[in-house]
Design an enzyme around this catalytic site. Structure first.
Site, PDB file in Angstrom:
ATOM      1  N   GLN A   1      -5.838  -2.070   9.149  1.00  0.00           N
ATOM      2  CA  GLN A   1      -4.559  -1.959   9.640  1.00  0.00           C
ATOM      3  C   GLN A   1      -4.520  -0.931  10.752  1.00  0.00           C
ATOM      4  OE1 GLN A   1      -5.425  -1.942   6.436  1.00  0.00           O
ATOM      5  NE2 GLN A   1      -3.948  -2.873   5.040  1.00  0.00           N
TER       6      GLN A   1
ATOM      7  N   ARG B   1       3.702  -6.939   5.858  1.00  0.00           N
ATOM      8  CA  ARG B   1       3.105  -5.740   4.984  1.00  0.00           C
ATOM      9  C   ARG B   1       3.838  -4.400   5.522  1.00  0.00           C
ATOM     10  NH1 ARG B   1       1.457  -3.309   8.861  1.00  0.00           N
ATOM     11  NH2 ARG B   1       0.913  -1.442   7.406  1.00  0.00           N
ATOM     12  N   GLY B   2       3.436  -3.527   4.814  1.00  0.00           N
ATOM     13  CA  GLY B   2       4.058  -2.484   4.671  1.00  0.00           C
ATOM     14  C   GLY B   2       5.225  -2.281   3.684  1.00  0.00           C
ATOM     15  N   ALA B   3       5.447  -1.267   2.843  1.00  0.00           N
ATOM     16  CA  ALA B   3       6.272  -1.014   1.851  1.00  0.00           C
ATOM     17  C   ALA B   3       7.872  -1.440   2.299  1.00  0.00           C
ATOM     18  CB  ALA B   3       6.208   0.044   1.090  1.00  0.00           C
TER      19      ALA B   3
ATOM     20  N   ARG C   1       3.798  -8.853  -4.724  1.00  0.00           N
ATOM     21  CA  ARG C   1       2.862  -7.616  -4.597  1.00  0.00           C
ATOM     22  C   ARG C   1       3.301  -6.649  -5.463  1.00  0.00           C
ATOM     23  NH1 ARG C   1       0.430  -5.753   0.862  1.00  0.00           N
ATOM     24  NH2 ARG C   1      -1.337  -4.944  -0.524  1.00  0.00           N
TER      25      ARG C   1
ATOM     26  N   ASN D   1      -0.898   5.078  -1.753  1.00  0.00           N
ATOM     27  CA  ASN D   1      -0.694   4.695  -0.362  1.00  0.00           C
ATOM     28  C   ASN D   1      -2.195   3.799  -0.120  1.00  0.00           C
ATOM     29  OD1 ASN D   1       0.554   4.629   2.289  1.00  0.00           O
ATOM     30  ND2 ASN D   1      -1.206   5.687   3.166  1.00  0.00           N
ATOM     31  N   LYS D   2      -2.308   3.267   1.070  1.00  0.00           N
ATOM     32  CA  LYS D   2      -3.687   2.480   1.094  1.00  0.00           C
ATOM     33  C   LYS D   2      -4.897   3.106   0.708  1.00  0.00           C
ATOM     34  CE  LYS D   2      -3.221  -0.785   2.312  1.00  0.00           C
ATOM     35  NZ  LYS D   2      -3.120  -1.962   1.296  1.00  0.00           N
TER      36      LYS D   2
ATOM     37  N   ASP E   1       3.415   3.858  -0.344  1.00  0.00           N
ATOM     38  CA  ASP E   1       3.863   2.531  -1.108  1.00  0.00           C
ATOM     39  C   ASP E   1       4.469   2.650  -2.386  1.00  0.00           C
ATOM     40  OD1 ASP E   1       2.380  -0.421  -0.024  1.00  0.00           O
ATOM     41  OD2 ASP E   1       1.323   1.375   0.698  1.00  0.00           O
TER      42      ASP E   1
END
EC number: 5.3.1.23
Length: 351
Positions: A202, A51-53, A96, A253-254, A243
């Site tokens: 996270q 995970r994480g762009a 995704r 973003n999240k 992201d």
């Protein structure tokens, strides 16, 4: 500027497979898994093993190599091999929908496929080399982001983060946490307040693990506490990852990032976004065009496999929100810190 060496290496190509940290097991277990097929990589991205762009982008590049290795064994004519591989690359890019780095990295691999003059074995090798190059570039880019960002961190600052934009969201150094690491290398009085980042935690599970591993003082707070600490003067700046960033600076973003940005604006605290240029999608004008992923309702209704609410309640679980560019003090990239007018500064960064 002093250099910081992180202990984290999230993903790397080894021989004929991709090796990565299984982030679904954190913080209980720090375990590497080997991803050996294209479909397994698709699933690893979808289920957030990776995970994480930026890390997702490299994973997507690795996934194209894995598909290439599989299709090579089918002994197809070169043209059929290319056509089938391009289809699989497009499929990989759908694992995704929000993180533009995934589409960016897959396109880099598709360009290799289309422009290669090699035979099938040569194409596979070129894709492998390009994936490894993207890995190495990611670390170098993150260190540049960190060094530029460190220039705007006040001495002794307390930095608020949201989600995880660290080594485990990248190949190994981090974007937002890259700024923290670079600042801490020169000023060990720097400290971090980390939002837990519901519903997947996270910040609690991953950011706190990373920073404590690296010896950086870190305090965990719940998502609803940021305004309290801002009002008390205990937060000096906010740095988050991204992201996808639109051409005007609007940033996805999240989920919960937008809330933090509003609170920071009210309390006159600078709110920065740290991201590589590959996260900026100049094909979209504003954040209204960013597709927001709707994730599993169980992320909200369950903790450790146990339901925490009425089973009959309605649930909405967007994975991301969009922070308007007006709330962003600067976008920290490998080419420096972009400032408003973002339409202009982003366009100039790509020249």
């Amino acid at each position: 500027m002093a250099e910081f060496h992180s202990k984290i290496k999230t993903i790397e190509w080894v021989d004929n497979y991709s090796k990565m940290v299984d982030q679904t097991l954190l913080p209980y277990e720090f375990k590497y898994v080997n991803i050996t097929s294209g479909q397994a990589m698709f699933d690893a991205i979808r289920t957030m093993i990776v995970r994480g762009a930026p890390a997702i982008g490299v994973a997507g590049a690795h996934g194209v190599v894995l598909y290439a290795q599989e299709i090579e064994k089918e002994n197809l004519p070169r043209e059929d091999f290319i056509n089938k591989l391009l289809e699989k690359a497009d499929y990989m890019a759908t694992s995704r929908p929000t993180a533009v780095n995934l589409m960016w990295a897959v396109k880099k691999q598709k360009d290799v496929i289309k422009n290669s003059e090699s035979d099938i074995a040569g194409i596979v090798q070129e894709l492998k080399q390009n994936a490894i190059m993207l890995e190495n570039e990611d670390i170098a880019i993150n260190k540049k982001i960190g060094d530029y960002g460190a220039q705007v961190v006040p001495k002794g600052a307390t930095i608020l983060t949201h989600c995880n934009a660290g080594g485990l969201a990248t190949v190994g150094y981090g974007t937002a946490l890259g700024v923290v690491r670079s600042a801490f290398a020169n000023d060990p009085t720097i400290q971090v307040f980390a939002d837990e980042t519901r519903p997947r935690q996270q910040g609690a599970r991953i950011t706190t693990l990373e920073l404590t591993m690296d010896g950086i003082p870190t305090t965990l707070i719940t998502d609803g506490m940021c305004s309290y600490f801002m009002k008390k003067g205990m937060i000096d700046m906010v740095v988050v990852g991204a992201d996808r960033i639109a051409a005007n600076g609007d940033t996805a973003n999240k989920i919960g990032t937008y809330t933090v940005a509003i609170a920071a604006k009210y309390h006159n605290i600078p709110f920065y976004v740290a991201a590589p240029l590959s996260t900026i999608d100049t094909s979209i004008k504003t954040g209204d065009e960013i597709v927001i992923e709707e994730r599993s309702h169980e992320e909200v209704t369950h903790i450790n496999g146990k339901i925490i609410c009425s089973p009959d309640v309605n649930v909405i679980n967007p994975g991301f929100d969009v922070t308007p560019h007006e709330l962003i003090a600067g976008i920290i990239t490998e080419k420096g810190i972009l400032r408003a007018d973002y339409n202009k500064s982003i366009a100039e960064a790509f020249r």
